[in-house]
Scaffold this motif. Sequence first.
Motif, mmCIF file in Angstrom:
data_model
loop_
_atom_site.group_PDB
_atom_site.id
_atom_site.type_symbol
_atom_site.label_atom_id
_atom_site.label_comp_id
_atom_site.label_asym_id
_atom_site.label_seq_id
_atom_site.Cartn_x
_atom_site.Cartn_y
_atom_site.Cartn_z
ATOM 1 N N GLY A 19 0.823 -1.207 0.000
ATOM 2 C CA GLY A 19 0.000 0.000 0.000
ATOM 3 C C GLY A 19 0.857 1.256 0.000
ATOM 4 N N PRO A 20 0.218 2.402 -0.283
ATOM 5 C CA PRO A 20 0.930 3.676 -0.232
ATOM 6 C C PRO A 20 1.455 3.924 1.183
ATOM 7 C CG PRO A 20 -1.342 3.961 -1.047
ATOM 8 C CD PRO A 20 -1.216 2.548 -0.596
ATOM 9 N N GLY A 21 2.747 4.182 1.307
ATOM 10 C CA GLY A 21 3.324 4.422 2.624
ATOM 11 C C GLY A 21 3.790 3.161 3.327
ATOM 12 N N SER A 22 3.730 2.020 2.658
ATOM 13 C CA SER A 22 4.152 0.772 3.304
ATOM 14 C C SER A 22 5.678 0.690 3.427
ATOM 15 C CB SER A 22 3.599 -0.450 2.555
ATOM 16 O OG SER A 22 4.029 -0.440 1.214
ATOM 17 N N GLY A 23 6.402 1.505 2.631
ATOM 18 C CA GLY A 23 7.872 1.539 2.757
ATOM 19 C C GLY A 23 8.629 1.015 1.546
ATOM 20 N N LYS A 24 7.980 0.956 0.397
ATOM 21 C CA LYS A 24 8.631 0.408 -0.799
ATOM 22 C C LYS A 24 9.869 1.210 -1.206
ATOM 23 C CE LYS A 24 4.844 0.827 -3.226
ATOM 24 N NZ LYS A 24 3.961 1.403 -2.165
ATOM 25 N N GLY A 25 9.705 2.536 -1.264
ATOM 26 C CA GLY A 25 10.833 3.369 -1.683
ATOM 27 C C GLY A 25 11.997 3.245 -0.710
ATOM 28 N N ARG A 66 -3.533 12.777 -8.438
ATOM 29 C CA ARG A 66 -4.249 13.462 -7.358
ATOM 30 C C ARG A 66 -5.463 12.658 -6.899
ATOM 31 N NH1 ARG A 66 -5.104 18.344 -9.559
ATOM 32 N NH2 ARG A 66 -7.111 17.583 -10.268
ATOM 33 N N GLU A 67 -6.108 12.001 -7.859
ATOM 34 C CA GLU A 67 -7.304 11.216 -7.539
ATOM 35 C C GLU A 67 -6.971 9.797 -7.070
ATOM 36 O OE1 GLU A 67 -10.486 12.335 -7.407
ATOM 37 O OE2 GLU A 67 -9.489 14.264 -7.663
ATOM 38 N N GLY A 68 -5.693 9.457 -7.053
ATOM 39 C CA GLY A 68 -5.281 8.132 -6.606
ATOM 40 C C GLY A 68 -5.721 7.026 -7.547
ATOM 41 N N GLU A 133 -3.521 0.190 7.527
ATOM 42 C CA GLU A 133 -3.804 1.522 6.965
ATOM 43 C C GLU A 133 -3.489 2.656 7.932
ATOM 44 O OE1 GLU A 133 -7.646 2.098 5.124
ATOM 45 O OE2 GLU A 133 -7.129 0.742 3.476
ATOM 46 N N ASP A 134 -3.745 2.452 9.232
ATOM 47 C CA ASP A 134 -3.497 3.578 10.147
ATOM 48 C C ASP A 134 -2.002 3.910 10.203
ATOM 49 O OD1 ASP A 134 -3.111 1.127 11.448
ATOM 50 O OD2 ASP A 134 -3.533 1.959 13.429
ATOM 51 N N VAL A 135 -1.158 2.888 10.101
ATOM 52 C CA VAL A 135 0.299 3.127 10.094
ATOM 53 C C VAL A 135 0.697 3.841 8.799
ATOM 54 C CG1 VAL A 135 2.569 2.011 10.095
ATOM 55 C CG2 VAL A 135 0.743 1.132 11.573
ATOM 56 N N MET A 136 0.175 3.349 7.676
ATOM 57 C CA MET A 136 0.514 3.977 6.386
ATOM 58 C C MET A 136 0.025 5.419 6.359
ATOM 59 S SD MET A 136 0.051 0.963 3.537
ATOM 60 C CE MET A 136 -1.702 0.644 3.664
ATOM 61 N N GLU A 137 -1.164 5.648 6.895
ATOM 62 C CA GLU A 137 -1.709 7.010 6.862
ATOM 63 C C GLU A 137 -0.824 7.980 7.646
ATOM 64 O OE1 GLU A 137 -5.308 7.855 9.017
ATOM 65 O OE2 GLU A 137 -5.882 9.360 7.538
ATOM 66 N N SER A 138 -0.409 7.569 8.850
ATOM 67 C CA SER A 138 0.402 8.530 9.615
ATOM 68 C C SER A 138 1.762 8.739 8.950
ATOM 69 C CB SER A 138 0.510 8.129 11.087
ATOM 70 O OG SER A 138 1.104 6.885 11.196
ATOM 71 N N ARG A 139 2.338 7.690 8.342
ATOM 72 C CA ARG A 139 3.608 7.878 7.621
ATOM 73 C C ARG A 139 3.439 8.856 6.459
ATOM 74 N NH1 ARG A 139 5.772 1.694 6.749
ATOM 75 N NH2 ARG A 139 6.161 1.167 8.941
ATOM 76 N N LEU A 140 2.335 8.712 5.714
ATOM 77 C CA LEU A 140 2.139 9.552 4.521
ATOM 78 C C LEU A 140 1.866 11.004 4.900
ATOM 79 C CD1 LEU A 140 0.012 7.165 2.266
ATOM 80 C CD2 LEU A 140 2.397 7.819 1.936
ATOM 81 N N ALA A 154 -4.765 14.125 3.255
ATOM 82 C CA ALA A 154 -5.759 13.191 3.785
ATOM 83 C C ALA A 154 -6.754 12.715 2.713
ATOM 84 C CB ALA A 154 -6.503 13.823 4.948
ATOM 85 N N GLU A 155 -7.213 13.636 1.891
ATOM 86 C CA GLU A 155 -8.228 13.289 0.894
ATOM 87 C C GLU A 155 -7.680 12.336 -0.180
ATOM 88 O OE1 GLU A 155 -11.078 15.872 -0.140
ATOM 89 O OE2 GLU A 155 -11.672 14.642 -1.849
ATOM 90 N N SER A 156 -6.493 12.672 -0.745
ATOM 91 C CA SER A 156 -5.898 11.780 -1.757
ATOM 92 C C SER A 156 -5.510 10.439 -1.139
ATOM 93 C CB SER A 156 -4.663 12.422 -2.394
ATOM 94 O OG SER A 156 -5.016 13.531 -3.178
ATOM 95 N N ILE A 157 -5.027 10.470 0.083
ATOM 96 C CA ILE A 157 -4.610 9.228 0.749
ATOM 97 C C ILE A 157 -5.799 8.269 0.864
ATOM 98 C CG2 ILE A 157 -3.856 8.229 2.969
ATOM 99 C CD1 ILE A 157 -2.087 10.790 3.296
ATOM 100 N N ARG A 158 -6.955 8.808 1.217
ATOM 101 C CA ARG A 158 -8.160 7.975 1.335
ATOM 102 C C ARG A 158 -8.485 7.329 -0.021
ATOM 103 N NH1 ARG A 158 -12.984 9.490 0.535
ATOM 104 N NH2 ARG A 158 -12.527 11.713 0.576
#
Length: 209
Positions: A19-25, A66-68, A133-140, A154-158
């Motif tokens: 997921g976005p923010g999971s740490g791939k990069g 922007r729209e994910g 998701e809560d971990v990824m959200e706070s990282r992002l 927050a909006e794009s992340i959702r």
Amino acid sequence: MTTPRFSTEDVTVVFFLGGPGSGKGTQSANLVESYGFVHLSAGDLLRAEQERAGSQYGDMIREYIREGKIVPMEVTVALLSNAMADSLASAPPPAGTKARFLIDGFPRKLDQAVFFEATVCPSELVLFLDCPEDVMESRLLKRGETSGRADDNAESIRKRFKTFVETSMPVVEDFRAKDKVVEVKADTSVKEVYAKIKAGIEKRGIEAR
Ligand code: ADP
Ligand code: C5P
Ligand code: MG
């Protein structure tokens, strides 16, 4: 039948999903260092194309990011395929070794997976970072303080989470059914996650170089 542009005799492709923010990069940098991977991030290539003067896709990519949403695969696959060719031409692997490509954030939709493997190169393995998701959200949100990215809000992340669950997880499941997935829990420290990644890929025959 199409023949892929690159043969698995010359090239090893590892897809890197999560997921976005999971740490791939973050983990990609470690893998480049110890395993000689060439890191290609689909998101980075799309952002570069978006900024390239004269690109006919700039506005379209900006809107999708922007729209994910997932950019039409022809664009992303062409960027990846050309980046692989450029890398092989400018920095070929050491004699007697195969080039290794770590393809980060791709394939995010089943059609991309099928099209890439048929026309560019079949994959060897899929590395999957599993993170709540809560971990990824706070990282992002934290990354968004400095990243300058139009989608770290927050909006794009959702929207990105929704796309990940609905569109990208089926790709992971498809590869899992083919026994190609190395899955690692990614909600601990960078160091701990990397240790688990190393163990997982080495079990599948990818050795440090
Ligand atoms: P991705 O490429 O999967 O979207 P990143 O590697 O960019 O994720 O990581 C997202 C954010 O979280 C970055 O700011 C990064 O520094 C941070 N991060 C990555 N891995 C961890 C980890 N294991 N623990 C804490 N923070 C992390
Ligand atoms: O991987 P990253 O978070 O950098 O991707 C950012 C955005 O780029 C995604 O949310 C999506 O809009 C787009 N993207 C895509 N197809 C991919 C990878 C990224 O459309 N395979
Ligand atoms: Mg990334």
